[in-house]
Design a protein around this motif. Sequence first.
Motif, PDB file in Angstrom:
ATOM      1  N   MET A   1      43.037  53.035  38.297  1.00  0.00           N
ATOM      2  CA  MET A   1      41.950  53.962  38.661  1.00  0.00           C
ATOM      3  C   MET A   1      42.541  55.276  39.150  1.00  0.00           C
ATOM      4  O   MET A   1      42.997  55.388  40.276  1.00  0.00           O
ATOM      5  CB  MET A   1      41.153  53.393  39.830  1.00  0.00           C
ATOM      6  CG  MET A   1      40.253  52.254  39.640  1.00  0.00           C
ATOM      7  SD  MET A   1      38.830  52.197  38.635  1.00  0.00           S
ATOM      8  CE  MET A   1      38.934  53.086  37.181  1.00  0.00           C
ATOM      9  N   SER A   2      42.538  56.262  38.317  1.00  0.00           N
ATOM     10  CA  SER A   2      43.167  57.500  38.749  1.00  0.00           C
ATOM     11  C   SER A   2      42.430  58.088  39.944  1.00  0.00           C
ATOM     12  O   SER A   2      43.012  58.736  40.773  1.00  0.00           O
ATOM     13  CB  SER A   2      43.173  58.496  37.606  1.00  0.00           C
ATOM     14  OG  SER A   2      41.848  58.794  37.227  1.00  0.00           O
ATOM     15  N   ASN A   3      41.157  57.847  40.036  1.00  0.00           N
ATOM     16  CA  ASN A   3      40.396  58.442  41.128  1.00  0.00           C
ATOM     17  C   ASN A   3      40.699  57.790  42.478  1.00  0.00           C
ATOM     18  O   ASN A   3      40.302  58.283  43.506  1.00  0.00           O
ATOM     19  CB  ASN A   3      38.893  58.390  40.824  1.00  0.00           C
ATOM     20  CG  ASN A   3      38.456  56.974  40.450  1.00  0.00           C
ATOM     21  OD1 ASN A   3      39.247  56.035  40.587  1.00  0.00           O
ATOM     22  ND2 ASN A   3      37.240  56.830  39.988  1.00  0.00           N
TER      23      ASN A   3
ATOM     24  N   MET B 308      53.693  37.075  35.920  1.00  0.00           N
ATOM     25  CA  MET B 308      52.650  37.136  36.931  1.00  0.00           C
ATOM     26  C   MET B 308      52.683  38.470  37.668  1.00  0.00           C
ATOM     27  O   MET B 308      51.648  39.059  37.961  1.00  0.00           O
ATOM     28  CB  MET B 308      52.846  36.009  37.953  1.00  0.00           C
ATOM     29  CG  MET B 308      52.698  34.616  37.399  1.00  0.00           C
ATOM     30  SD  MET B 308      51.113  34.358  36.599  1.00  0.00           S
ATOM     31  CE  MET B 308      50.085  34.071  38.046  1.00  0.00           C
ATOM     32  N   ALA B 309      53.889  38.929  37.958  1.00  0.00           N
ATOM     33  CA  ALA B 309      54.018  40.204  38.678  1.00  0.00           C
ATOM     34  C   ALA B 309      53.393  41.320  37.848  1.00  0.00           C
ATOM     35  O   ALA B 309      52.657  42.156  38.372  1.00  0.00           O
ATOM     36  CB  ALA B 309      55.481  40.506  38.955  1.00  0.00           C
ATOM     37  N   LEU B 310      53.677  41.301  36.555  1.00  0.00           N
ATOM     38  CA  LEU B 310      53.095  42.343  35.722  1.00  0.00           C
ATOM     39  C   LEU B 310      51.585  42.241  35.694  1.00  0.00           C
ATOM     40  O   LEU B 310      50.870  43.232  35.830  1.00  0.00           O
ATOM     41  CB  LEU B 310      53.605  42.290  34.294  1.00  0.00           C
ATOM     42  CG  LEU B 310      52.928  43.445  33.579  1.00  0.00           C
ATOM     43  CD1 LEU B 310      53.815  44.630  33.499  1.00  0.00           C
ATOM     44  CD2 LEU B 310      52.291  43.068  32.317  1.00  0.00           C
ATOM     45  N   GLN B 311      51.091  41.038  35.523  1.00  0.00           N
ATOM     46  CA  GLN B 311      49.633  40.873  35.454  1.00  0.00           C
ATOM     47  C   GLN B 311      48.970  41.317  36.754  1.00  0.00           C
ATOM     48  O   GLN B 311      47.937  41.999  36.743  1.00  0.00           O
ATOM     49  CB  GLN B 311      49.285  39.417  35.143  1.00  0.00           C
ATOM     50  CG  GLN B 311      49.479  39.091  33.673  1.00  0.00           C
ATOM     51  CD  GLN B 311      49.508  37.612  33.412  1.00  0.00           C
ATOM     52  OE1 GLN B 311      49.041  36.813  34.233  1.00  0.00           O
ATOM     53  NE2 GLN B 311      50.066  37.219  32.281  1.00  0.00           N
ATOM     54  N   GLN B 312      49.589  40.965  37.853  1.00  0.00           N
ATOM     55  CA  GLN B 312      49.041  41.373  39.131  1.00  0.00           C
ATOM     56  C   GLN B 312      49.084  42.897  39.250  1.00  0.00           C
ATOM     57  O   GLN B 312      48.136  43.514  39.743  1.00  0.00           O
ATOM     58  CB  GLN B 312      49.823  40.709  40.273  1.00  0.00           C
ATOM     59  CG  GLN B 312      49.364  41.075  41.670  1.00  0.00           C
ATOM     60  CD  GLN B 312      48.026  40.431  42.031  1.00  0.00           C
ATOM     61  OE1 GLN B 312      47.337  39.881  41.160  1.00  0.00           O
ATOM     62  NE2 GLN B 312      47.660  40.505  43.284  1.00  0.00           N
ATOM     63  N   ALA B 313      50.160  43.485  38.775  1.00  0.00           N
ATOM     64  CA  ALA B 313      50.290  44.944  38.824  1.00  0.00           C
ATOM     65  C   ALA B 313      49.126  45.597  38.080  1.00  0.00           C
ATOM     66  O   ALA B 313      48.476  46.512  38.596  1.00  0.00           O
ATOM     67  CB  ALA B 313      51.613  45.380  38.210  1.00  0.00           C
ATOM     68  N   LEU B 314      48.835  45.103  36.897  1.00  0.00           N
ATOM     69  CA  LEU B 314      47.744  45.687  36.116  1.00  0.00           C
ATOM     70  C   LEU B 314      46.406  45.417  36.777  1.00  0.00           C
ATOM     71  O   LEU B 314      45.523  46.280  36.803  1.00  0.00           O
ATOM     72  CB  LEU B 314      47.747  45.123  34.694  1.00  0.00           C
ATOM     73  CG  LEU B 314      48.991  45.451  33.857  1.00  0.00           C
ATOM     74  CD1 LEU B 314      48.811  44.965  32.432  1.00  0.00           C
ATOM     75  CD2 LEU B 314      49.266  46.944  33.884  1.00  0.00           C
ATOM     76  N   ARG B 315      46.275  44.217  37.309  1.00  0.00           N
ATOM     77  CA  ARG B 315      45.026  43.866  37.967  1.00  0.00           C
ATOM     78  C   ARG B 315      44.754  44.852  39.111  1.00  0.00           C
ATOM     79  O   ARG B 315      43.670  45.411  39.230  1.00  0.00           O
ATOM     80  CB  ARG B 315      45.136  42.430  38.511  1.00  0.00           C
ATOM     81  CG  ARG B 315      43.807  41.720  38.685  1.00  0.00           C
ATOM     82  CD  ARG B 315      44.032  40.269  39.084  1.00  0.00           C
ATOM     83  NE  ARG B 315      44.738  39.487  38.080  1.00  0.00           N
ATOM     84  CZ  ARG B 315      45.769  38.683  38.327  1.00  0.00           C
ATOM     85  NH1 ARG B 315      46.213  38.528  39.570  1.00  0.00           N
ATOM     86  NH2 ARG B 315      46.354  38.011  37.352  1.00  0.00           N
ATOM     87  N   VAL B 316      45.764  45.066  39.926  1.00  0.00           N
ATOM     88  CA  VAL B 316      45.604  45.966  41.059  1.00  0.00           C
ATOM     89  C   VAL B 316      45.380  47.404  40.590  1.00  0.00           C
ATOM     90  O   VAL B 316      44.514  48.119  41.087  1.00  0.00           O
ATOM     91  CB  VAL B 316      46.841  45.911  41.975  1.00  0.00           C
ATOM     92  CG1 VAL B 316      46.728  46.930  43.097  1.00  0.00           C
ATOM     93  CG2 VAL B 316      47.004  44.518  42.536  1.00  0.00           C
ATOM     94  N   LYS B 320      38.439  47.928  40.141  1.00  0.00           N
ATOM     95  CA  LYS B 320      37.462  48.823  40.778  1.00  0.00           C
ATOM     96  C   LYS B 320      37.480  48.569  42.288  1.00  0.00           C
ATOM     97  O   LYS B 320      37.402  49.481  43.084  1.00  0.00           O
ATOM     98  CB  LYS B 320      36.049  48.539  40.240  1.00  0.00           C
ATOM     99  CG  LYS B 320      35.983  48.307  38.735  1.00  0.00           C
ATOM    100  CD  LYS B 320      35.562  49.564  37.993  1.00  0.00           C
ATOM    101  CE  LYS B 320      35.359  49.294  36.519  1.00  0.00           C
ATOM    102  NZ  LYS B 320      36.287  50.077  35.684  1.00  0.00           N
ATOM    103  N   MET B 321      37.562  47.305  42.633  1.00  0.00           N
ATOM    104  CA  MET B 321      37.565  46.936  44.043  1.00  0.00           C
ATOM    105  C   MET B 321      39.001  46.580  44.445  1.00  0.00           C
ATOM    106  O   MET B 321      39.777  46.138  43.618  1.00  0.00           O
ATOM    107  CB  MET B 321      36.701  45.687  44.264  1.00  0.00           C
ATOM    108  CG  MET B 321      35.364  45.712  43.561  1.00  0.00           C
ATOM    109  SD  MET B 321      34.203  46.733  44.443  1.00  0.00           S
ATOM    110  CE  MET B 321      34.092  45.808  45.979  1.00  0.00           C
ATOM    111  N   PRO B 322      39.332  46.743  45.713  1.00  0.00           N
ATOM    112  CA  PRO B 322      40.637  46.284  46.190  1.00  0.00           C
ATOM    113  C   PRO B 322      40.835  44.808  45.832  1.00  0.00           C
ATOM    114  O   PRO B 322      39.912  44.010  45.953  1.00  0.00           O
ATOM    115  CB  PRO B 322      40.555  46.464  47.707  1.00  0.00           C
ATOM    116  CG  PRO B 322      39.440  47.398  47.952  1.00  0.00           C
ATOM    117  CD  PRO B 322      38.525  47.348  46.775  1.00  0.00           C
ATOM    118  N   VAL B 323      42.035  44.472  45.399  1.00  0.00           N
ATOM    119  CA  VAL B 323      42.329  43.083  45.060  1.00  0.00           C
ATOM    120  C   VAL B 323      42.667  42.320  46.334  1.00  0.00           C
ATOM    121  O   VAL B 323      43.566  42.712  47.072  1.00  0.00           O
ATOM    122  CB  VAL B 323      43.509  43.017  44.069  1.00  0.00           C
ATOM    123  CG1 VAL B 323      43.912  41.588  43.832  1.00  0.00           C
ATOM    124  CG2 VAL B 323      43.138  43.707  42.770  1.00  0.00           C
ATOM    125  N   THR B 324      41.940  41.266  46.576  1.00  0.00           N
ATOM    126  CA  THR B 324      42.130  40.573  47.853  1.00  0.00           C
ATOM    127  C   THR B 324      43.231  39.530  47.797  1.00  0.00           C
ATOM    128  O   THR B 324      43.863  39.241  48.803  1.00  0.00           O
ATOM    129  CB  THR B 324      40.834  39.883  48.291  1.00  0.00           C
ATOM    130  OG1 THR B 324      40.361  39.105  47.199  1.00  0.00           O
ATOM    131  CG2 THR B 324      39.779  40.911  48.664  1.00  0.00           C
TER     132      THR B 324
END
Lengths: 344, 344
Positions: A1-3, B308-316, B320-324
């Motif tokens: 999310m760049s924003n 997993m690290a990569l997937q988490q990186a992309l997820r974060v 849209k919402m902070p990843v908990t």
Amino acid sequence: MSNKRKKQVTIYDLATELNVAPSTVSRALKDHYSIGKATITAVKELARKRGYRTNILASSLRTRESNTIGVLVPWINRPFISSLIHGVEAAARESGYNVIISQSQDSYDHEVANAKTLFSSRIHALVVSLAMQTTDYEHLEEISSSGTPVIFVDRVPSTLDGHRVVIDNVRSARLATQHLIDQGCRRIALFKGASHQIIYHERECGYREALQANDLRVDDELILTSDHLTLEEGNRLARQLLQSPHPPDGIFSTNDNAAVGAIKCARELGVAVPEQLAIIGFNNDPVCEIIDPPLSSVTHPAVEMGRMALQQALRVANAKMPVTERRIELETQLVPRASSLRRR
Amino acid sequence: MSNKRKKQVTIYDLATELNVAPSTVSRALKDHYSIGKATITAVKELARKRGYRTNILASSLRTRESNTIGVLVPWINRPFISSLIHGVEAAARESGYNVIISQSQDSYDHEVANAKTLFSSRIHALVVSLAMQTTDYEHLEEISSSGTPVIFVDRVPSTLDGHRVVIDNVRSARLATQHLIDQGCRRIALFKGASHQIIYHERECGYREALQANDLRVDDELILTSDHLTLEEGNRLARQLLQSPHPPDGIFSTNDNAAVGAIKCARELGVAVPEQLAIIGFNNDPVCEIIDPPLSSVTHPAVEMGRMALQQALRVANAKMPVTERRIELETQLVPRASSLRRR
DNA sequence: TTGTAGGCGTTATCAG
DNA sequence: CTGATAACGCCTACAA
């Protein structure tokens, strides 16, 4: 999310704050000779304070020069390759370059796709070790002929006349084979990879030369090809040989993995190494000192090859004149250990 | 020399040749819904014919989104790390991302400098395994707080609450130690790395827990710390122990390298493994199956951790919402082999 | 010694 | 469905 990202600080921000032109900031940051000492320190000071980081993307776009070196290898997680990359990366960083890596996983299709992607990233140069499958080089010629230097390492193309960093495979293989002969071996088997990969072809040549130089017959039944030269493959090939009517008394394996497999096989079959079967590998991987008996091998200077490849890449990329030295050859050395040394 | 390079084909060139606007070409190339089927095929056809390659630099600059993932590790040429990178790279490529790597060589200063450089490259996310020296994390917090996700792997920070992909080190160490106890060991030594690296601290906890759970005394003289846990170090530590008045009857080494060193030492001193000294390592490197006797170990899923690290990186990065879910824990497994299995 | 202005190649916005 | 235009951040003639 760049924003979600904080707005980055640009030379514009620094310029407005200091009441100078952006170009002045730009120049000050790279110590341009025409900028006043005072301005330079002021700019740098503020840059530090505001946490300014030059946007490499913008800079590369403008100058049409990325500071990134592409690396395309079969597998990252192999001792030889990871050391090679280590060499490339260390040397690149020392020269202010980044390294972007991708692996072909020994597949031709992956190699082609990755080469295209790297090219799109406008890499400054490309360092390549070919996939086992690869036999045509159009995808790499295209890059090279567009002006991006391509440097081949280790697994180099057979027909294309590109820059390359290699070892003398013929001589190294001759050394290894001669060593076995010197230890009294008369029937020496060869484990090799796919012949269309020139390195294996060359190593076979060295092997044949050594036999011939000693008036030993080359027995084609003793020349075994394997696509992957894994430990398991080495074990299997050795078993096949040792259980044949005329087993060999020496094995030269063109990598250490397969040689280790052979040692394990000998142990399983109760064949004494080196007395009944002398074994030598290739690469001098750490495993040579771990296996029992320690495995003789030939050094393969991975880190150094990586460094040289990078240096050559920069040399070619930044040269005013075409670089004529297209082939860099590094030294190898025989490392005799217990797996081949017979007491005499 | 940029002037040596062939001019690259741009959407502008395609546009003029097709008599459409550059923006149309841009949209056609990414199958924008509003562009006519005919136009799309025409554009793509010409693009192919002219050898058009999208300029990722320009695109990233415009969108403020690079498709590059940064990886910052201590050393590339180590089995665990190179497999980790392998995992990151493979997963990244599948998702259309490039991977740019750099190594801290276990130096804090290098780590800081490289982090800055990566940040300047406007990476999409950063995957980090800390340098042995590193004890403060400001350089990484800075990146993270600027909006670029930072994912820690394996060597994670002790005080910073960042995203992390890890294994349960306490439990794994407990398992390994309990295994030695089950095999009859009563005086078990521990080889560990610098305690400020939390993974070693945790493994020590697991070791202590297992001893206590079995009413065995924890003897601090048996807990040995080494900065690098190399094979040579392992050999040296083992010698020190075996020549002491009260030698141990088991060794748990927090990596395989040092465990191999211990096995070699035992062999040199004529101590029988596993009868007099049972040994277990950690990581389950390939070397476990090569050393004689084969080395017991605990799996450390390097490739999977990378993925997993990569997937988490992309997820974060794309959430849209902070990843908990900030902590991802992977399973490990005990792999008993001859170095610790006593016939009973 | 410093400023001005245009452009690197792409994409987003706003018109048509 | 397509086009014109302005920006992304930086660099570099050229002008002052």
